[in-house]
Design a protein around this motif. Sequence first.
Motif, PDB file in Angstrom:
ATOM      1  N   GLU A   1       0.828  -1.202   0.000  1.00 62.51           N
ATOM      2  CA  GLU A   1       0.000   0.000   0.000  1.00 62.51           C
ATOM      3  C   GLU A   1       0.868   1.260   0.000  1.00 62.51           C
ATOM      4  OE1 GLU A   1      -3.718   1.891   2.594  1.00 62.51           O
ATOM      5  OE2 GLU A   1      -3.039  -0.174   2.944  1.00 62.51           O
ATOM      6  N   GLY A   2       1.981   1.213   0.768  1.00 62.54           N
ATOM      7  CA  GLY A   2       2.876   2.362   0.805  1.00 62.54           C
ATOM      8  C   GLY A   2       3.514   2.635  -0.545  1.00 62.54           C
ATOM      9  N   ILE A   3       3.952   1.583  -1.227  1.00 66.42           N
ATOM     10  CA  ILE A   3       4.543   1.747  -2.552  1.00 66.42           C
ATOM     11  C   ILE A   3       3.524   2.344  -3.516  1.00 66.42           C
ATOM     12  CG2 ILE A   3       5.403   0.480  -4.560  1.00 66.42           C
ATOM     13  CD1 ILE A   3       6.776  -1.439  -2.572  1.00 66.42           C
ATOM     14  N   GLN A   4       2.324   1.808  -3.500  1.00 65.01           N
ATOM     15  CA  GLN A   4       1.280   2.315  -4.388  1.00 65.01           C
ATOM     16  C   GLN A   4       0.959   3.782  -4.086  1.00 65.01           C
ATOM     17  OE1 GLN A   4      -2.391   0.152  -4.079  1.00 65.01           O
ATOM     18  NE2 GLN A   4      -3.310   1.119  -5.860  1.00 65.01           N
ATOM     19  N   ARG A   5       0.893   4.123  -2.808  1.00 62.42           N
ATOM     20  CA  ARG A   5       0.589   5.499  -2.415  1.00 62.42           C
ATOM     21  C   ARG A   5       1.678   6.456  -2.889  1.00 62.42           C
ATOM     22  NH1 ARG A   5      -2.528   8.667   0.952  1.00 62.42           N
ATOM     23  NH2 ARG A   5      -3.963   6.908   0.921  1.00 62.42           N
ATOM     24  N   LEU A   6       2.926   6.091  -2.657  1.00 62.55           N
ATOM     25  CA  LEU A   6       4.020   6.977  -3.025  1.00 62.55           C
ATOM     26  C   LEU A   6       4.140   7.101  -4.535  1.00 62.55           C
ATOM     27  CD1 LEU A   6       6.213   8.809  -2.051  1.00 62.55           C
ATOM     28  CD2 LEU A   6       7.717   6.842  -1.744  1.00 62.55           C
ATOM     29  N   GLN A   7       3.993   6.014  -5.248  1.00 62.71           N
ATOM     30  CA  GLN A   7       4.036   6.089  -6.707  1.00 62.71           C
ATOM     31  C   GLN A   7       2.912   6.951  -7.244  1.00 62.71           C
ATOM     32  OE1 GLN A   7       4.063   1.886  -7.650  1.00 62.71           O
ATOM     33  NE2 GLN A   7       6.285   1.860  -7.960  1.00 62.71           N
ATOM     34  N   GLY A   8       1.750   6.918  -6.573  1.00 68.23           N
ATOM     35  CA  GLY A   8       0.638   7.751  -7.002  1.00 68.23           C
ATOM     36  C   GLY A   8       0.868   9.231  -6.777  1.00 68.23           C
ATOM     37  N   CYS A   9       1.837   9.570  -5.906  1.00 63.19           N
ATOM     38  CA  CYS A   9       2.143  10.974  -5.627  1.00 63.19           C
ATOM     39  C   CYS A   9       3.136  11.580  -6.618  1.00 63.19           C
ATOM     40  CB  CYS A   9       2.728  11.117  -4.223  1.00 63.19           C
ATOM     41  SG  CYS A   9       1.562  10.836  -2.886  1.00 63.19           S
ATOM     42  N   LEU A  10       3.830  10.732  -7.367  1.00 65.49           N
ATOM     43  CA  LEU A  10       4.961  11.212  -8.155  1.00 65.49           C
ATOM     44  C   LEU A  10       4.582  12.317  -9.130  1.00 65.49           C
ATOM     45  CD1 LEU A  10       6.841   7.854  -8.874  1.00 65.49           C
ATOM     46  CD2 LEU A  10       7.376   9.603  -7.167  1.00 65.49           C
ATOM     47  N   GLU A  11       3.385  12.252  -9.677  1.00 65.69           N
ATOM     48  CA  GLU A  11       2.969  13.252 -10.659  1.00 65.69           C
ATOM     49  C   GLU A  11       2.161  14.382 -10.034  1.00 65.69           C
ATOM     50  OE1 GLU A  11       4.185  13.044 -13.653  1.00 65.69           O
ATOM     51  OE2 GLU A  11       5.154  11.159 -13.073  1.00 65.69           O
ATOM     52  N   GLN A  12       2.069  14.413  -8.710  1.00 65.12           N
ATOM     53  CA  GLN A  12       1.232  15.419  -8.058  1.00 65.12           C
ATOM     54  C   GLN A  12       2.023  16.603  -7.520  1.00 65.12           C
ATOM     55  OE1 GLN A  12      -2.089  14.055  -5.572  1.00 65.12           O
ATOM     56  NE2 GLN A  12      -1.452  11.939  -5.970  1.00 65.12           N
ATOM     57  N   GLY A  13       3.321  16.616  -7.719  1.00 65.00           N
ATOM     58  CA  GLY A  13       4.142  17.698  -7.199  1.00 65.00           C
ATOM     59  C   GLY A  13       4.057  18.945  -8.058  1.00 65.00           C
ATOM     60  N   ASN A  14       4.837  19.931  -7.669  1.00 67.89           N
ATOM     61  CA  ASN A  14       4.974  21.169  -8.427  1.00 67.89           C
ATOM     62  C   ASN A  14       6.375  21.695  -8.203  1.00 67.89           C
ATOM     63  OD1 ASN A  14       4.926  22.941  -5.976  1.00 67.89           O
ATOM     64  ND2 ASN A  14       2.805  22.224  -5.825  1.00 67.89           N
ATOM     65  N   ASP A  15       6.669  22.887  -8.663  1.00 68.94           N
ATOM     66  CA  ASP A  15       8.026  23.412  -8.513  1.00 68.94           C
ATOM     67  C   ASP A  15       8.472  23.513  -7.058  1.00 68.94           C
ATOM     68  OD1 ASP A  15       8.435  23.585 -11.192  1.00 68.94           O
ATOM     69  OD2 ASP A  15       8.198  25.771 -11.337  1.00 68.94           O
ATOM     70  N   LYS A  16       7.503  23.608  -6.142  1.00 66.24           N
ATOM     71  CA  LYS A  16       7.849  23.725  -4.722  1.00 66.24           C
ATOM     72  C   LYS A  16       7.472  22.492  -3.905  1.00 66.24           C
ATOM     73  CE  LYS A  16       5.988  27.917  -4.034  1.00 66.24           C
ATOM     74  NZ  LYS A  16       5.697  29.233  -3.406  1.00 66.24           N
ATOM     75  N   LEU A  17       7.128  21.408  -4.591  1.00 68.58           N
ATOM     76  CA  LEU A  17       6.762  20.177  -3.895  1.00 68.58           C
ATOM     77  C   LEU A  17       7.282  18.984  -4.674  1.00 68.58           C
ATOM     78  CD1 LEU A  17       5.201  18.710  -1.629  1.00 68.58           C
ATOM     79  CD2 LEU A  17       3.159  18.846  -3.082  1.00 68.58           C
ATOM     80  N   HIS A  18       8.129  18.176  -4.034  1.00 66.19           N
ATOM     81  CA  HIS A  18       8.813  17.088  -4.732  1.00 66.19           C
ATOM     82  C   HIS A  18       8.618  15.779  -3.965  1.00 66.19           C
ATOM     83  CE1 HIS A  18      10.919  19.903  -7.425  1.00 66.19           C
ATOM     84  NE2 HIS A  18      10.849  20.714  -6.377  1.00 66.19           N
ATOM     85  N   PHE A  19       7.815  14.879  -4.542  1.00 70.91           N
ATOM     86  CA  PHE A  19       7.570  13.564  -3.969  1.00 70.91           C
ATOM     87  C   PHE A  19       8.574  12.550  -4.530  1.00 70.91           C
ATOM     88  CE2 PHE A  19       3.189  15.391  -3.780  1.00 70.91           C
ATOM     89  CZ  PHE A  19       2.959  15.243  -2.422  1.00 70.91           C
ATOM     90  N   GLY A  20       8.617  11.379  -3.888  1.00 72.00           N
ATOM     91  CA  GLY A  20       9.401  10.275  -4.431  1.00 72.00           C
ATOM     92  C   GLY A  20      10.284   9.564  -3.445  1.00 72.00           C
ATOM     93  N   SER A  21      10.381  10.080  -2.211  1.00 71.29           N
ATOM     94  CA  SER A  21      11.270   9.480  -1.215  1.00 71.29           C
ATOM     95  C   SER A  21      10.460   8.763  -0.141  1.00 71.29           C
ATOM     96  CB  SER A  21      12.134  10.551  -0.544  1.00 71.29           C
ATOM     97  OG  SER A  21      12.942  11.217  -1.494  1.00 71.29           O
ATOM     98  N   VAL A  22      11.077   7.738   0.435  1.00 68.63           N
ATOM     99  CA  VAL A  22      10.467   7.024   1.551  1.00 68.63           C
ATOM    100  C   VAL A  22      11.464   6.991   2.707  1.00 68.63           C
ATOM    101  CG1 VAL A  22      11.226   4.777   0.662  1.00 68.63           C
ATOM    102  CG2 VAL A  22       9.317   4.892   2.276  1.00 68.63           C
ATOM    103  N   LYS A  23      10.950   7.169   3.930  1.00 74.32           N
ATOM    104  CA  LYS A  23      11.799   7.172   5.130  1.00 74.32           C
ATOM    105  C   LYS A  23      11.547   5.899   5.916  1.00 74.32           C
ATOM    106  CE  LYS A  23      14.040   8.751   8.869  1.00 74.32           C
ATOM    107  NZ  LYS A  23      13.510   9.900   9.617  1.00 74.32           N
ATOM    108  N   LEU A  24      12.621   5.170   6.193  1.00 76.55           N
ATOM    109  CA  LEU A  24      12.537   3.938   6.972  1.00 76.55           C
ATOM    110  C   LEU A  24      13.231   4.159   8.309  1.00 76.55           C
ATOM    111  CD1 LEU A  24      11.706   0.974   7.133  1.00 76.55           C
ATOM    112  CD2 LEU A  24      13.862   0.374   6.028  1.00 76.55           C
ATOM    113  N   MET A  25      12.527   3.918   9.384  1.00 73.15           N
ATOM    114  CA  MET A  25      13.054   4.084  10.736  1.00 73.15           C
ATOM    115  C   MET A  25      13.526   2.730  11.261  1.00 73.15           C
ATOM    116  SD  MET A  25      13.142   6.734  13.006  1.00 73.15           S
ATOM    117  CE  MET A  25      11.631   7.692  12.884  1.00 73.15           C
TER     118      MET A  25
END
Length: 542
Positions: A273-297
């Motif tokens: 679900e996390g992979i699908q969610r993040l991949q779905g964000c990739l095209e939703q950014g703008n010049d001041k918003l950049h998706f594509g990274s995941v943080k693992l704790m």
Amino acid sequence: MTITVFAARRILTMNPSQPEATHIAVRDGRILAVGDLEAMQAFSDTQWDERFADRCLMPGFVEGHSHALEGTMWEYPYLGYFPRRDPDGRRWAGAQSLAAVQVLLREQAELLPPHQPLIAWGFDPVYFEGARLDRRRLDEAVSDRPLVILHASLHVMTVNSAMLELAGLQRHVDVEGIMVDDDGSLTGELQEMAAMHVVFETLGMNLFETVGAPETLWRYGRVARNAGVTTITDLYNPLTDEGIAALKAVTREDDYPVRLVPAMAALAWPVDEGIQRLQGCLEQGNDKLHFGSVKLMTDGSIQGYTARLKWPHYHDGHANGIWNAPPETLKEMVEAYHQAGLQLHIHTNGDEAVELMLEALEGALVFWPRCDHRHTLQHCQVIDHAQLRRAAAQGLCLNMFANHLYYWGDIHRQRTLGHERCQRLEPLASARRLGIPTAIHSDAPVTPLGPLFTAWCAVARETATGRVLGEHERLSVRDALEMITLGAAYTLRLDHLVGSLEIGKFADMVALDRDPLASAPDALKEIRVTATVLGGRVHEAE
């Protein structure tokens, strides 16, 4: 379109082909040219901006590891050991004794309606000798309402008896991180995410999810602007639907003063679900918003004794730390996100956590080779030299928590790590010698957001008492400046857009009242930010 030409006393470009200049031309928010006055005279229809003529300009600072929680936490009273200023300029003195902590809590409780929970933050138990803060000491201060104290590391909290009872924590003692006395009674201390989640669930609010509120993002942007930061991360964002909508709306505002890079909190979602969610964000950014990274704790914090250290573990004999998920689960998550083509930012405070992640990444790269993946180990504070060489061989990036040297260096030398490991605490010079792309960061709100102070920490390597830790790991001022600009941009996969002042990049700059390369190295932490420029738009610092 009109061309704006900014003039400065000196421009440090961080471009190795043209390290310095005096003028920079901007059109449509991007850099059209960098050079001297003569180079600018080739353009017609220019508007000249002289407001920085007596200032030094640099690329806007890039904070590669911080949290939008910086914009949330100041809604609550601050209990930190060191004095600190909030986004409105108010100075909080902090608390240097447990008695002072209790007094501050009583004062804050009196300001609230009856029975309303009191939340405070920034407490750092490692600075207090003797008995550890527990529910009994909190009860002495506040007993008529639930009380929650979030520690400075953000990896531990302590609650009073009213909160323990409200959350029914006695029924959850099997959850790792819910601490008990020798007689099995709850101490009130909760370590790491699983244990703290029980409290957040009871309160009906999770501080780590408040980062999606527009007011939080605006406050965070103001803090960044005042520190000279033009690109900032939120390196543990749950990316809820509401949070994504807020990120998009706020960053579309013309006045929003920073570019924002949220990294999805991997442990907040089932892997698929996390992979699908993040991949779905990739095209939703703008010049001041950049998706594509995941943080693992992976592990926790060294000063909180929840980081995982290799043998001989903690210098003072304290038990080793806590994994935020079983090691095999963490390795499986690395493989899944890597295979999905996403970039991993991996929290690894202790060297045992580094070892686990090096093994996971080695395996992932064998089965699914990827060029230029830029997976980044975050914090990696006591990464050893063998691990550094493995990181270099894997093409990893590092982002080290240089501020630890100042805020916890004395504690690490005396109690948690001892002398020898403190000589390699944040081994920045060694990473640079090996050619590893490296950044440095503040981890705000864990420590104050301030890239020039972070750079000073990397150059001076001085603790709060003035002791030097690891003189052979000192950086030059120029190298430290590179790590808070182009180096950090590289770890975020944004070095083609920000981090240096070159033609075609965003016109993101910071104006300084002094030239850091013409000042004494010790002056780095005293240099004042007077303004930032984002896409050619000037934002005055407050």
